[in-house]
Design a protein around this motif. Structure first.
Motif, PDB file in Angstrom:
ATOM      1  N   ALA A 108    -113.407 -41.922  23.212  1.00  0.00           N
ATOM      2  CA  ALA A 108    -113.137 -40.922  23.994  1.00  0.00           C
ATOM      3  C   ALA A 108    -111.963 -41.220  24.854  1.00  0.00           C
ATOM      4  N   LEU A 109    -111.078 -40.237  25.150  1.00  0.00           N
ATOM      5  CA  LEU A 109    -110.092 -40.395  26.147  1.00  0.00           C
ATOM      6  C   LEU A 109    -109.701 -39.022  26.930  1.00  0.00           C
ATOM      7  N   THR A 110    -109.277 -39.742  28.073  1.00  0.00           N
ATOM      8  CA  THR A 110    -108.962 -38.502  29.058  1.00  0.00           C
ATOM      9  C   THR A 110    -107.656 -38.978  29.869  1.00  0.00           C
ATOM     10  N   GLY A 111    -107.253 -37.935  30.658  1.00  0.00           N
ATOM     11  CA  GLY A 111    -106.099 -38.342  31.436  1.00  0.00           C
ATOM     12  C   GLY A 111    -105.396 -37.048  31.991  1.00  0.00           C
ATOM     13  N   SER A 112    -104.480 -37.030  32.893  1.00  0.00           N
ATOM     14  CA  SER A 112    -103.818 -35.856  33.321  1.00  0.00           C
ATOM     15  C   SER A 112    -102.743 -35.432  32.506  1.00  0.00           C
ATOM     16  N   ALA A 113    -102.100 -36.389  31.686  1.00  0.00           N
ATOM     17  CA  ALA A 113    -100.842 -36.073  31.064  1.00  0.00           C
ATOM     18  C   ALA A 113    -101.063 -36.971  29.598  1.00  0.00           C
ATOM     19  N   GLY A 114    -100.521 -36.431  28.537  1.00  0.00           N
ATOM     20  CA  GLY A 114    -100.306 -37.290  27.514  1.00  0.00           C
ATOM     21  C   GLY A 114    -101.571 -37.407  26.608  1.00  0.00           C
ATOM     22  N   LYS A 115    -102.721 -36.736  26.914  1.00  0.00           N
ATOM     23  CA  LYS A 115    -103.894 -36.916  26.149  1.00  0.00           C
ATOM     24  C   LYS A 115    -103.782 -36.577  24.698  1.00  0.00           C
ATOM     25  N   THR A 116    -103.197 -35.538  24.418  1.00  0.00           N
ATOM     26  CA  THR A 116    -103.025 -35.123  22.921  1.00  0.00           C
ATOM     27  C   THR A 116    -102.162 -35.961  22.218  1.00  0.00           C
ATOM     28  N   SER A 117    -100.950 -36.353  22.832  1.00  0.00           N
ATOM     29  CA  SER A 117     -99.816 -37.101  22.079  1.00  0.00           C
ATOM     30  C   SER A 117    -100.700 -38.668  21.801  1.00  0.00           C
ATOM     31  N   THR A 118    -101.465 -38.881  22.884  1.00  0.00           N
ATOM     32  CA  THR A 118    -102.167 -40.251  22.721  1.00  0.00           C
ATOM     33  C   THR A 118    -103.122 -40.291  21.780  1.00  0.00           C
ATOM     34  N   LYS A 119    -103.796 -39.153  21.541  1.00  0.00           N
ATOM     35  CA  LYS A 119    -105.214 -39.008  20.613  1.00  0.00           C
ATOM     36  C   LYS A 119    -104.539 -38.863  19.228  1.00  0.00           C
TER      37      LYS A 119
END
Length: 471
Positions: free
Chosen positions: A106-117
């Motif tokens: 699982a990943l989260t964050g304020s920016a870049g979530k979708t690109s990193t996923k």
């Protein structure tokens, strides 16, 4: 989805069966909420929306092959009726995930979530079958729907988690308990809803609190370059792995540079070795995303060389995120119009400048939503940065927030025709069509509600006035 009988589904979700002639009938297809996606063997989830009631489509989906409907009332066709459809969907996802035994990331964050996923998925699927969140389906409905697409062959399940308040990520982790948790950053996205960056950090950190302890295989992967994220190490009993450009990071980048076309290149270092990466994506901000993906892949058993090769070959899987298209006349259009926050806006501007060396650069920007009391200052700062980076022309599109963008540029020293404010997307298209020259580079970016993807689409279409088509 894994095969389940209607009787088992009803038991899992606490539902009542109506008009079901055979409780042993098997759901062998996907779980869908869009009636247009219904097909043989599927389970249709009927939500009641503001304008559309999914229950109205029940006869059509069963005719299309759906085994049954999961809804909140009987519909005259086979149905499992529950009091709360969303809770039932979550319970079904939790049951399936427990049955599967796949490693859940699982990943989260304020920016870049979708690109990193998307990067994580492209790296991990070289090792084993991987299911991951499509687009930005990262909420209490999209996440369980994604989890329910996993099968017995799935080894890695990569889920993006979004939050608009305290407790949201905790709830998502209860639905799909992660073994590996990644926190990218704590920025200004949704700061108006949260009330401050400390509150955002509190919400994002719920992910690492949900991880199993280190002795049970739990791993928290944290950004060493973000102080609020790094501090989350004290909130978990899981193993902690740091990524970033810091010397203290376990997975780090050295010799970071951008190619002439604006694509990042660096030396990747992991605890198992080092290897060179040159990415197909655009912008230096993708270095951090790549390091996060590399840390996940390292933790799951991939070598530095395997990771570097996968990162170098990975592309963009989600629409309107730094989509780069060169027209036959040499104009390059960068469509990053899916969403915007202060961090991603600044990163996109830097990428534009890197791509546009020796060429005219255009920043077509609009409102960044949900910034609350910070909205004026943040829009002003983006306008000022466009000037400092020597962007050739800023086109601010929209209402009050766009005026703040232009004001920031003006106050930083942008006079004459270096910045302009237009009322809407069509006005921006008209301006660009009249002034673009071969070789120009155009960035289009704003929050999704502004709809600036229409600007990029218009620049890439063949029209009656001789507009050229995208390659």
């Amino acid at each position: 989805m894994i095969t389940l009988s209607l009787a088992e589904i009803a038991e899992v979700v606490g539902g009542r069966m109506h008009d079901i002639p055979d409780a042993s009938a098997q759901v062998t297809g996907p779980v869908v909420r869009d009636s247009r996606e219904a097909g043989p063997g599927c389970l249709f989830v009927a939500f009641v929306g503001e304008r559309v009631d999914g229950h109205d489509f029940a006869p059509a989906v069963v005719e299309a092959g759906a085994v049954a409907v999961l809804g909140s009332r009987p519909v005259g066709v086979p149905a499992i009726v529950v009091d709360d459809v969303q809770s039932a969907l979550g319970a079904l996802a939790r049951h399936v995930v427990r049955r599967l035994g796949a490693t859940l990331v699982a990943l989260t964050g304020s920016a870049g979530k979708t690109s990193t996923k998307d990067l994580i998925a492209q790296v991990l699927r070289r090792k084993a079958p991987t299911v991951f969140t499509p687009g930005s389906m990262n909420n209490e409905v999209g996440l369980p729907l994604t989890a329910l697409t996993a099968t017995e062959e799935t080894k890695f399940l990569v889920l993006e988690m979004g939050a608009r308040g305290i407790g949201h990520i905790r709830y998502l982790c209860e639905l799909t308990p992660p073994k590996v948790g990644l926190v990218l950053n704590v920025g200004s996205a949704h700061i108006g809803e949260f009330g401050g960056r400390e509150q955002i950090a509190q919400a994002k950190g719920e992910l690492v609190e949900a991880l199993p302890p280190a002795e049970e295989g739990g791993t928290a992967i944290l950004n060493a370059d973000d102080g609020l994220v790094r501090a989350m190490a004290s909130r978990t009993k899981a193993k902690v792995l740091l990524f970033g450009e810091s010397d203290e990071a376990d997975v780090r980048a050295e010799n970071v540079r951008l190619t002439d076309s604006g694509q990042p290149s660096f030396r990747l270092h992991t605890p198992s070795g080092a290897s060179d990466v040159t990415m197909r994506l655009y912008g230096e901000h993708h270095v951090s995303n790549a390091l996060a993906a590399a840390a996940v892949a390292h933790e799951l058993g991939m070598s530095a060389d395997e990771i570097a090769t996968a990162l170098s070959e990975a592309g963009s899987l989600s629409r309107w995120r730094m989509e780069v298209t060169e027209r036959p006349d040499g104009v390059t259009v960068v469509n990053d119009a899916y969403n915007a926050n202060p961090e991603s806006m600044k990163a996109a501007l830097r990428a534009l400048v890197a791509m546009g060396k020796g060429r005219r650069t255009w920043a077509v920007l609009g409102k960044m939503a949900e910034l609350g009391d910070e909205a004026l200052a943040e829009h002003d700062a983006v306008g000022r940065l466009a000037v400092r980076l020597n962007v050739s022309k800023l086109v601010a599109v929209g209402g009050r927030e766009a005026q703040w963008l232009q004001l920031g540029a003006y106050n930083e020293g942008s006079w004459g025709e270096e910045s302009v404010h237009v009322s809407d997307a069509q006005a921006a298209v008209d301006l660009l069509r009249s002034e673009l020259r071969p070789g120009d580079v155009v960035l289009v970016k704003a929050s999704r509600s502004v709809g600036l993807e229409r600007v990029a689409a218009a620049l890439l279409e063949t029209g009656a006035e001789g507009e050229v088509a995208a390659r």
